[in-house]
Write an enzyme that holds these catalytic residues in place. Sequence first.
Site, PDB file in Angstrom:
ATOM      1  N   ASN A  43      57.210 -86.704  40.396  1.00 45.82           N
ATOM      2  CA  ASN A  43      56.557 -85.491  39.896  1.00 45.82           C
ATOM      3  C   ASN A  43      55.239 -85.821  39.218  1.00 45.82           C
ATOM      4  O   ASN A  43      55.049 -86.916  38.685  1.00 45.82           O
ATOM      5  CB  ASN A  43      57.461 -84.775  38.882  1.00 45.82           C
ATOM      6  CG  ASN A  43      57.588 -85.527  37.567  1.00 45.82           C
ATOM      7  OD1 ASN A  43      58.320 -86.503  37.482  1.00 45.82           O
ATOM      8  ND2 ASN A  43      56.872 -85.086  36.538  1.00 45.82           N
ATOM      9  N   CYS A  44      54.352 -84.845  39.237  1.00 42.77           N
ATOM     10  CA  CYS A  44      53.163 -84.889  38.378  1.00 42.77           C
ATOM     11  C   CYS A  44      53.295 -83.707  37.422  1.00 42.77           C
ATOM     12  O   CYS A  44      54.401 -83.303  37.081  1.00 42.77           O
ATOM     13  CB  CYS A  44      51.878 -84.853  39.208  1.00 42.77           C
ATOM     14  SG  CYS A  44      51.742 -83.432  40.314  1.00 42.77           S
ATOM     15  N   LYS A  45      52.200 -83.144  36.971  1.00 44.07           N
ATOM     16  CA  LYS A  45      52.270 -81.987  36.079  1.00 44.07           C
ATOM     17  C   LYS A  45      52.712 -80.751  36.864  1.00 44.07           C
ATOM     18  O   LYS A  45      53.646 -80.055  36.490  1.00 44.07           O
ATOM     19  CB  LYS A  45      50.898 -81.774  35.418  1.00 44.07           C
ATOM     20  CG  LYS A  45      50.887 -80.688  34.352  1.00 44.07           C
ATOM     21  CD  LYS A  45      49.639 -80.783  33.484  1.00 44.07           C
ATOM     22  CE  LYS A  45      48.573 -79.825  33.931  1.00 44.07           C
ATOM     23  NZ  LYS A  45      47.438 -79.758  32.993  1.00 44.07           N
TER      24      LYS A  45
END
EC number: 3.1.3.-
Length: 416
Positions: A314-316
Amino acid sequence: PAQEAHQVAVAAFREAQVQYLNNQPWQTIKNTLTHNGYRYTNTQCPAADMKIGAQDIFPNAYQGKGVCSSDTTNTQHATNLWMSTLSVNENGKDKTLFCGIRHGVLSPYHVKDPILRQVGAENRAREVLTAALFSQPALLTKALQDEVVSLRLVSVGLLTTSTIVGNEDAMVQDQMRAWQSLTQPGNVIHLNIRNKEGELRTVKIKPEIAAFNTGVNELTLKLGLGHQASDNYNIGALHQLLGHDLRPEAPPGGWVGEWLAQHPDNHAVVNTLVRQIKDIWNSKLHHTDGNEPYKFAQRLAILAHEIGAVPAWNCKSGKDRTGMQDAEIKREVISLHQKATLTPLASLPDSDGQEIFQKVLLNSGNLEIQKQNTGGAGNKVLKNLPPEVLNLSYQRRIGDANIWQLVKGLSSLVTS
């Protein structure tokens, strides 16, 4: 008063936009690509389509809808949660080459109350674990038959843990706390899952989570921000995955050592990945671009899949950096399927590798996921910064200016 009115109007518009994007149909995206006579299928399955029966498996049902990346105060659902699968058609049958879970950061970071924010992060983490269990059909079947099942997850965050720029360091702290709260030693947690009859069943799982974070943007790889905070998390996760002796020549321990002991005949790919990951760690190659911005994140995810753990990343927002990780994984997995060898560390793809990458970038479902979340397809990872020295190596990795532009798309025009 005028400024206040403007702020209220902007907030109302943003809320309306979030509701509009969430309430669209969120459906499975399926694309195919062919390379050297093989036909590969990329499938992106949203939470709303994670079903055993007619309804999705989650207790707080999605009902065909979703949670877009701008929904930063949602404390019930994970943001932008999908199961990503790559399969190949061999002898008339589909064979899965890779499967993992992708999502936005666990922190509902615009919730001001720290207690409510942490509760939200834990709820999101439970949904990711539920999706991870769904991605392992044999384990899910056992769990629904009242067995306590062990579930191993390799979580790879792609955020920049800097306290100077942005607020991603605090988001990662929320995420790590959420994982930690669900994985106390010997802890059995209860998840509610909707079975094929549509009834909610309580299943019991023992989650083990190796939680990494490795920055992949210009702030990290060109300006050196956030390495220390991330590596403080990574060392413990590496010990879980590979054991405590991280010298390149040391036989792997941890989860990998256990897996190798049970699968002595199928170890070439695993051992190569382990060696590459140790080389990255010991030489701090993940601190710079070095022709390969996602070198650490991508190999951790592929290794997780190879040893039967569930890779999650995941990222933001779960769409740009997360999408590029998705594409880098699939490029390498297709290349491995074709050549039976892994790409050397810190190298640009050769012309065949670039062709695979171009096909994956356009046919992996990532452009569609970006459009689902913002209304516009395109990946923000691809940008041309005025000082050339700050640019990541993507123009050279992709090798075609027109495809680079197509993948960049409308990303510079959309918010979130």
